[in-house]
Design an enzyme around this catalytic site. Structure first.
Site, PDB file in Angstrom:
ATOM      1  N   LYS A  14      -5.663   7.962   5.290  1.00 30.53           N
ATOM      2  CA  LYS A  14      -5.758   9.570   4.358  1.00 30.53           C
ATOM      3  C   LYS A  14      -6.396   9.147   3.266  1.00 30.53           C
ATOM      4  O   LYS A  14      -7.240   9.836   2.670  1.00 30.53           O
ATOM      5  CB  LYS A  14      -4.372  10.255   4.288  1.00 30.53           C
ATOM      6  CG  LYS A  14      -3.646  10.390   5.723  1.00 30.53           C
ATOM      7  CD  LYS A  14      -2.552  11.086   5.461  1.00 30.53           C
ATOM      8  CE  LYS A  14      -1.253  10.123   4.908  1.00 30.53           C
ATOM      9  NZ  LYS A  14      -1.151   8.950   5.701  1.00 30.53           N
ATOM     10  N   ARG A  88       5.005  17.195   4.704  1.00 31.46           N
ATOM     11  CA  ARG A  88       5.439  16.010   5.601  1.00 31.46           C
ATOM     12  C   ARG A  88       6.720  16.619   6.504  1.00 31.46           C
ATOM     13  O   ARG A  88       7.184  15.629   7.175  1.00 31.46           O
ATOM     14  CB  ARG A  88       5.943  15.153   4.715  1.00 31.46           C
ATOM     15  CG  ARG A  88       5.162  13.587   4.927  1.00 31.46           C
ATOM     16  CD  ARG A  88       5.419  12.933   3.715  1.00 31.46           C
ATOM     17  NE  ARG A  88       5.049  11.649   3.849  1.00 31.46           N
ATOM     18  CZ  ARG A  88       4.135  10.684   3.151  1.00 31.46           C
ATOM     19  NH1 ARG A  88       3.496  11.514   2.204  1.00 31.46           N
ATOM     20  NH2 ARG A  88       4.020   9.577   3.396  1.00 31.46           N
ATOM     21  N   ARG A 127      -2.407  -3.941   2.216  1.00 35.72           N
ATOM     22  CA  ARG A 127      -3.319  -2.735   1.309  1.00 35.72           C
ATOM     23  C   ARG A 127      -3.164  -3.361  -0.142  1.00 35.72           C
ATOM     24  O   ARG A 127      -2.069  -3.889  -0.606  1.00 35.72           O
ATOM     25  CB  ARG A 127      -2.308  -1.509   1.640  1.00 35.72           C
ATOM     26  CG  ARG A 127      -2.898  -0.350   0.403  1.00 35.72           C
ATOM     27  CD  ARG A 127      -2.463   0.708   0.830  1.00 35.72           C
ATOM     28  NE  ARG A 127      -1.517   1.285   1.046  1.00 35.72           N
ATOM     29  CZ  ARG A 127      -0.670   2.475   1.616  1.00 35.72           C
ATOM     30  NH1 ARG A 127      -1.555   3.557   1.725  1.00 35.72           N
ATOM     31  NH2 ARG A 127       0.682   2.416   1.598  1.00 35.72           N
ATOM     32  N   ARG A 160       1.873  -2.146  -3.260  1.00 37.46           N
ATOM     33  CA  ARG A 160       2.901  -1.181  -3.384  1.00 37.46           C
ATOM     34  C   ARG A 160       4.266  -2.104  -2.930  1.00 37.46           C
ATOM     35  O   ARG A 160       4.262  -2.536  -1.748  1.00 37.46           O
ATOM     36  CB  ARG A 160       2.680   0.146  -2.421  1.00 37.46           C
ATOM     37  CG  ARG A 160       1.750   1.061  -3.100  1.00 37.46           C
ATOM     38  CD  ARG A 160       1.360   2.038  -2.211  1.00 37.46           C
ATOM     39  NE  ARG A 160       2.234   2.752  -1.429  1.00 37.46           N
ATOM     40  CZ  ARG A 160       1.810   3.815  -0.863  1.00 37.46           C
ATOM     41  NH1 ARG A 160       0.923   4.358  -0.973  1.00 37.46           N
ATOM     42  NH2 ARG A 160       3.002   4.241  -0.003  1.00 37.46           N
ATOM     43  N   ARG A 171       9.088   3.916   7.725  1.00 40.81           N
ATOM     44  CA  ARG A 171       8.257   4.945   7.638  1.00 40.81           C
ATOM     45  C   ARG A 171       7.604   5.600   8.907  1.00 40.81           C
ATOM     46  O   ARG A 171       7.546   6.608   8.788  1.00 40.81           O
ATOM     47  CB  ARG A 171       7.430   4.583   6.356  1.00 40.81           C
ATOM     48  CG  ARG A 171       7.979   4.394   5.084  1.00 40.81           C
ATOM     49  CD  ARG A 171       6.856   3.427   4.026  1.00 40.81           C
ATOM     50  NE  ARG A 171       5.636   3.926   3.798  1.00 40.81           N
ATOM     51  CZ  ARG A 171       4.625   3.180   3.353  1.00 40.81           C
ATOM     52  NH1 ARG A 171       4.798   2.003   3.275  1.00 40.81           N
ATOM     53  NH2 ARG A 171       3.544   3.807   3.152  1.00 40.81           N
TER      54      ARG A 171
HETATM   55  P1  ADP Z   1      -2.778   6.417   3.789  1.00 38.79           P
HETATM   56  O1  ADP Z   1      -3.348   7.115   2.802  1.00 38.79           O
HETATM   57  O2  ADP Z   1      -3.012   7.091   5.302  1.00 38.79           O
HETATM   58  O3  ADP Z   1      -1.413   5.777   3.796  1.00 38.79           O
HETATM   59  P2  ADP Z   1      -4.870   4.320   2.976  1.00 38.79           P
HETATM   60  O4  ADP Z   1      -6.201   5.002   2.973  1.00 38.79           O
HETATM   61  O5  ADP Z   1      -4.026   3.802   1.916  1.00 38.79           O
HETATM   62  O6  ADP Z   1      -3.748   5.126   4.335  1.00 38.79           O
HETATM   63  O7  ADP Z   1      -5.206   3.109   4.113  1.00 38.79           O
HETATM   64  C1  ADP Z   1      -4.307   2.053   4.499  1.00 38.79           C
HETATM   65  C2  ADP Z   1      -4.829   0.790   4.489  1.00 38.79           C
HETATM   66  O8  ADP Z   1      -5.866   0.503   5.433  1.00 38.79           O
HETATM   67  C3  ADP Z   1      -5.731   0.517   3.285  1.00 38.79           C
HETATM   68  O9  ADP Z   1      -5.439  -1.005   2.809  1.00 38.79           O
HETATM   69  C4  ADP Z   1      -7.200   0.706   3.660  1.00 38.79           C
HETATM   70  O10 ADP Z   1      -7.987  -0.238   2.947  1.00 38.79           O
HETATM   71  C5  ADP Z   1      -7.076   0.419   4.968  1.00 38.79           C
HETATM   72  N1  ADP Z   1      -7.920   1.165   5.912  1.00 38.79           N
HETATM   73  C6  ADP Z   1      -8.118   2.758   5.801  1.00 38.79           C
HETATM   74  N2  ADP Z   1      -8.807   3.147   6.806  1.00 38.79           N
HETATM   75  C7  ADP Z   1      -9.223   1.816   7.633  1.00 38.79           C
HETATM   76  C8  ADP Z   1     -10.119   1.802   8.578  1.00 38.79           C
HETATM   77  N3  ADP Z   1     -10.741   2.863   9.232  1.00 38.79           N
HETATM   78  N4  ADP Z   1     -10.247   0.680   9.105  1.00 38.79           N
HETATM   79  C9  ADP Z   1      -9.550  -0.441   8.640  1.00 38.79           C
HETATM   80  N5  ADP Z   1      -8.886  -0.461   7.345  1.00 38.79           N
HETATM   81  C10 ADP Z   1      -8.788   0.973   6.831  1.00 38.79           C
HETATM   82  P1  AMP Z   2       2.550   8.021   0.318  1.00 40.97           P
HETATM   83  O1  AMP Z   2       1.701   7.653  -0.771  1.00 40.97           O
HETATM   84  O2  AMP Z   2       1.905   9.194   1.013  1.00 40.97           O
HETATM   85  O3  AMP Z   2       2.412   6.838   1.400  1.00 40.97           O
HETATM   86  O4  AMP Z   2       3.855   8.318   0.075  1.00 40.97           O
HETATM   87  C1  AMP Z   2       4.806   7.327  -0.622  1.00 40.97           C
HETATM   88  C2  AMP Z   2       6.288   7.907  -0.239  1.00 40.97           C
HETATM   89  O5  AMP Z   2       6.383   8.902  -1.176  1.00 40.97           O
HETATM   90  C3  AMP Z   2       6.824   8.186   0.962  1.00 40.97           C
HETATM   91  O6  AMP Z   2       7.123   7.123   1.985  1.00 40.97           O
HETATM   92  C4  AMP Z   2       7.862   9.213   0.570  1.00 40.97           C
HETATM   93  O7  AMP Z   2       9.002   8.276   0.241  1.00 40.97           O
HETATM   94  C5  AMP Z   2       7.396   9.805  -0.506  1.00 40.97           C
HETATM   95  N1  AMP Z   2       6.574  10.959  -0.383  1.00 40.97           N
HETATM   96  C6  AMP Z   2       5.321  11.238  -0.573  1.00 40.97           C
HETATM   97  N2  AMP Z   2       4.878  12.459  -0.149  1.00 40.97           N
HETATM   98  C7  AMP Z   2       6.177  13.079   0.503  1.00 40.97           C
HETATM   99  C8  AMP Z   2       6.261  14.305   0.914  1.00 40.97           C
HETATM  100  N3  AMP Z   2       5.477  15.354   1.000  1.00 40.97           N
HETATM  101  N4  AMP Z   2       7.773  14.561   1.105  1.00 40.97           N
HETATM  102  C9  AMP Z   2       8.740  13.804   1.007  1.00 40.97           C
HETATM  103  N5  AMP Z   2       8.506  12.606   0.374  1.00 40.97           N
HETATM  104  C10 AMP Z   2       7.324  12.320   0.181  1.00 40.97           C
END
Ligand code: ADP
Ligand code: AMP
Length: 213
Positions: A14, A88, A127, A160, A171
């Site tokens: 995302k 969420r 990541r 993270r 998660r």
């Molecule tokens: P989200 O926001 O859904 O938690 P991220 O955008 O942070 O996910 O992506 C999670 C990890 O996967 C990051 O390290 C990113 O660089 C990698 N990633 C994202 N999209 C892809 C993809 N299509 N193919 C391979 N790696 C990806």
């Molecule tokens: P994210 O950066 O989206 O992966 O979120 C990291 C963490 O923040 C999640 O695992 C939850 O603990 C908290 N969090 C983020 N967005 C929400 C939401 N909309 N509702 C509840 N917890 C959230």
């Protein structure tokens, strides 16, 4: 006020997709990022949220909804928002509908990013993010051009604290129980469009752009 929601499990990509949508003018709102900002500032809310986040659990609905309410109420009525990680839970989705209605806002698209669990674990343990600008990298799939530093800011990348395999699996379980029901919620409103997120980054981004027209 217009809203696009990116819906999908943690690690589906995302944030990575959002980077290109921000270039198209969307205002990116990541509730995870808003919470991490409060953790960095060591506010009472941030310190409470950190415990839950590190345990792979959600922060309470009212906390998240109130952050979004404040942000939207202070925004221009013409703004186009991209929601990443919100709503969420079903309660959040219902409260969000009420909030948008009170601001004459609409949800234009809910883009569902689909990705298998094992791919997600691999993505999240590798990541790396930039603390300054929020750019997202992966040690193998999307490495920075030089060493372990951000291409934009030149500062060291960080991992993270909730991106350990154990917390990621927790998660994913919470996602399946509490967030996946939103797929039928938005399907019933005719808003969901599915994207295969298990493809190279450029292809996922292109597919999302196509859906958004
Ligand atoms: P989200 O926001 O859904 O938690 P991220 O955008 O942070 O996910 O992506 C999670 C990890 O996967 C990051 O390290 C990113 O660089 C990698 N990633 C994202 N999209 C892809 C993809 N299509 N193919 C391979 N790696 C990806
Ligand atoms: P994210 O950066 O989206 O992966 O979120 C990291 C963490 O923040 C999640 O695992 C939850 O603990 C908290 N969090 C983020 N967005 C929400 C939401 N909309 N509702 C509840 N917890 C959230």
């Amino acid at each position: 006020m217009k809203a696009v929601i990116l819906l999908g499990p943690p690690g589906a990509g995302k944030g990575t997709v959002s980077e290109v949508l921000v270039e198209k003018g969307y205002n990116h709102i990541s509730t995870g990022e808003l919470l991490r900002e409060r953790i960095r500032q060591k506010t009472p809310l941030g310190l409470e949220a950190k415990k839950l986040m590190d345990a792979g659990q959600f922060v309470p609905d009212d906390v998240v909804v109130s952050m979004i309410r404040k942000l939207l109420e202070a925004s221009s009525p013409d703004a186009e928002f991209l929601f990443d990680g919100f709503p969420r839970t079903l309660v959040q989705a219902e409260k969000f509908d009420e909030l948008l209605a009170s601001l004459n806002g609409t949800i234009d698209h809910v883009v569902q990013l689909e990705c298998p669990a094992d791919t997600i674990v691999e993505r999240l343990v590798g990541r790396r993010t930039c603390r300054k600008c929020g750019s997202v990298y992966h040690v193998s799939f999307n490495p920075p051009s030089k060493g372990d530093v951000c291409d934009v800011e030149g500062c060291e990348l960080t991992q993270r604290s909730d991106d350990t395999e154990e917390t990621v699996r927790k998660r994913l379980k919470v996602y399946a129980e509490r967030t996946a029901p939103l797929i039928s919620y938005y399907e019933a409103k005719g808003l969901i469009q599915q994207i295969n997120a298990n493809q190279p980054i450029q292809d996922v981004r292109a597919d999302v752009l196509k859906v958004l027209g």
